[in-house]
Write a protein that holds these residues in place. Structure first.
Motif, short mmCIF file in Angstrom:
data_model
loop_
_atom_site.label_atom_id
_atom_site.label_comp_id
_atom_site.label_asym_id
_atom_site.label_seq_id
_atom_site.Cartn_x
_atom_site.Cartn_y
_atom_site.Cartn_z
N THR A 177 6.66 12.32 -24.13
CA THR A 177 5.45 11.68 -23.61
C THR A 177 4.32 12.66 -23.38
OG1 THR A 177 6.29 11.89 -21.37
CG2 THR A 177 6.77 9.83 -22.52
N THR A 178 4.59 13.94 -23.57
CA THR A 178 3.58 14.96 -23.46
C THR A 178 3.94 16.11 -24.36
OG1 THR A 178 2.57 16.59 -21.96
CG2 THR A 178 4.81 15.91 -21.46
N GLU A 179 2.92 16.86 -24.79
CA GLU A 179 3.20 18.02 -25.64
C GLU A 179 3.63 19.23 -24.81
OE1 GLU A 179 1.12 17.71 -29.87
OE2 GLU A 179 -0.12 18.67 -28.33
N SER A 180 3.56 19.11 -23.48
CA SER A 180 4.04 20.19 -22.62
C SER A 180 5.55 20.09 -22.53
CB SER A 180 3.41 20.09 -21.24
OG SER A 180 3.90 21.12 -20.41
N TYR A 236 10.85 19.02 -20.56
CA TYR A 236 9.42 19.07 -20.28
C TYR A 236 9.12 20.38 -19.57
CZ TYR A 236 9.05 14.19 -21.63
OH TYR A 236 9.06 13.01 -22.34
#
Length: 123
Positions: free
Chosen positions: A28-31, A100
């Motif tokens: 859900t995030t590129e981090s 994450y």
């Protein structure tokens, strides 16, 4: 839901090369980071490298540096693990895992795991 699929593996002679892939979906995030681990029979799980999802920065332990290379295929949403100059001691089940945040070197830091793929290096 984050899902990882280990692709590739098999039997290779010592000195040969093999390429493993890890298909990643649901982030859900590129981090995030994807790590690779391996476990040989009777041995502890071992960290063999990690790559950041956002910019492809890579990290390797000294034991595999120079022989294993991680890269990201943006078009396929996969992480590729290129293994060269393989040795019989590289024989193990190889797993990719995702987390994450920053990369980690401990398996317990990773929440999402592929099922693993067998790599066997014959002498």
């Amino acid at each position: 839901q984050v899902e990882l699929e280990n692709i590739g593996g098999g039997l290779v002679q010592a000195g040969g090369s093999l390429r493993l892939s890890c298909a990643v979906s649901g982030l859900t995030t590129e981090s995030a980071a994807v790590g690779w681990f391996r476990q040989a029979p009777g041995k502890e799980r071992e960290f063999v490298g990690a790559i950041t999802w956002i910019d492809g920065m890579t990290y390797y332990p000294g034991s595999v540096k120079g022989r294993l290379t991680l890269s990201r295929n943006n078009a396929k949403n996969t992480i590729e693990l290129q293994m060269n100059s393989l040795k019989p001691e590289d024989t193990a089940v190889y797993y990719c895992a995702a987390k994450y945040g920053d990369v980690g070197v401990e398996g317990m830091e990773y929440a999402y795991w592929g099922r693993g793929t067998q790599v066997t290096v014959s002498s």
